[in-house]
Design a protein around this motif. Structure first.
Motif, short mmCIF file in Angstrom:
data_model
loop_
_atom_site.label_atom_id
_atom_site.label_comp_id
_atom_site.label_asym_id
_atom_site.label_seq_id
_atom_site.Cartn_x
_atom_site.Cartn_y
_atom_site.Cartn_z
N LEU A 91 0.80 -1.22 0.00
CA LEU A 91 0.00 0.00 0.00
C LEU A 91 0.84 1.27 0.00
O LEU A 91 0.61 2.19 -0.80
CB LEU A 91 -0.94 0.00 1.21
N LYS A 92 1.83 1.34 0.87
CA LYS A 92 2.62 2.56 0.98
C LYS A 92 3.47 2.80 -0.26
O LYS A 92 3.57 3.93 -0.76
CB LYS A 92 3.48 2.52 2.24
N ALA A 95 1.23 4.01 -2.97
CA ALA A 95 0.88 5.42 -2.78
C ALA A 95 1.99 6.33 -3.30
O ALA A 95 1.71 7.35 -3.96
CB ALA A 95 0.60 5.71 -1.32
N ILE A 96 3.24 5.96 -3.03
CA ILE A 96 4.37 6.76 -3.51
C ILE A 96 4.45 6.69 -5.04
O ILE A 96 4.75 7.69 -5.70
CB ILE A 96 5.69 6.26 -2.88
N PHE A 97 4.16 5.51 -5.60
CA PHE A 97 4.11 5.39 -7.06
C PHE A 97 3.05 6.31 -7.65
O PHE A 97 3.29 7.05 -8.61
CB PHE A 97 3.83 3.95 -7.49
N GLU A 98 1.84 6.27 -7.09
CA GLU A 98 0.76 7.11 -7.61
C GLU A 98 1.09 8.59 -7.44
O GLU A 98 0.74 9.42 -8.29
CB GLU A 98 -0.56 6.77 -6.93
#
Length: 218
Positions: A91-92, A95-98
């Motif tokens: 998940l984290k 999130a950084i990718f997005e």
């Protein structure tokens, strides 16, 4: 049924980033060349697939997807276990990718498009570069790259230490700057950006795609 990619043969724009993902993921595909010069992309048959009449489009056994970034995400998800892993899993990290992908679309892409249009596409298709517009675009892009310099000082690629779709999306137009004499991506003033960019440009899948154009592999 083998996946079909509808695009031009020229390795630039959305067709290039989709073809690059297909190469990185080692996905066989049939390339259906769209005759842009004769407005094939505006034909009723094509508009039935892409209502805005643009390329690229994929047909995955009857499932139609348009818009290059959406196509890339679909391919990376569906073929997650093949070739290069282009999406983070937890998940984290996701999130950084997005976050990084949003940075490309909201900050890099608008600036880079202005520069590409003036420096590369206009001359290529018989137009004349407007130097004032080009200078404005380079100044805008430079401010974005100043931030990239900070980000890329913390990790190898835009979303971390692994090559992801966030990096892939940058192949849209910027690789053709050097051909037009625009070397902003490799400026000594931004060593982290230059290091990252040189790595992207020397990636074997990209070098092959740029040299040969978009070709089916099925």
């Amino acid at each position: 049924m083998v996946l079909k990619l509808y695009s031009s043969t020229f390795a630039a724009g959305g067709g290039a980033i989709v073809a690059l993902v297909l190469a990185e993921k080692q996905i066989p595909f049939e390339h259906v060349v769209v005759d842009m010069a004769n407005k094939q992309h505006k034909s009723p048959e094509f508009l039935a697939m892409h209502p805005f009449g643009q390329v690229p489009v994929i047909d995955d056994d009857g499932f139609i997807v348009y818009e290059s970034r959406a196509i890339c995400r679909y391919l990376a998800e569906k073929y997650a276990d093949k070739g290069t892993a282009l999406l983070a899993k937890n998940l984290k990290e996701r999130a950084i990718f997005e976050q990084a992908a949003s940075v490309e679309f909201a900050n890099f892409y608008p600036a880079v498009t202005k520069v590409a249009r003036e420096a590369f596409y206009k001359p290529r298709f018989g137009g004349t570069t407007d130097q004032a517009v080009l200078d404005e675009g380079l100044a805008e892009l430079g401010t974005k790259l100043d931030v990239y310099e900070v980000i890329l000082g913390k990790h190898k690629f835009l979303a971390g230490d692994e090559f992801t779709l966030a990096d892939v999306f940058h192949y849209y137009s910027a690789p053709y700057f050097a051909e037009a004499g625009v070397n902003i991506m490799t400026s000594k003033d931004r060593p982290n950006v230059a290091r990252w960019w040189n790595e992207l440009m020397s990636r074997p899948t990209w070098m092959k795609l740029k040299a040969e154009g978009i070709k089916g592999t099925a």
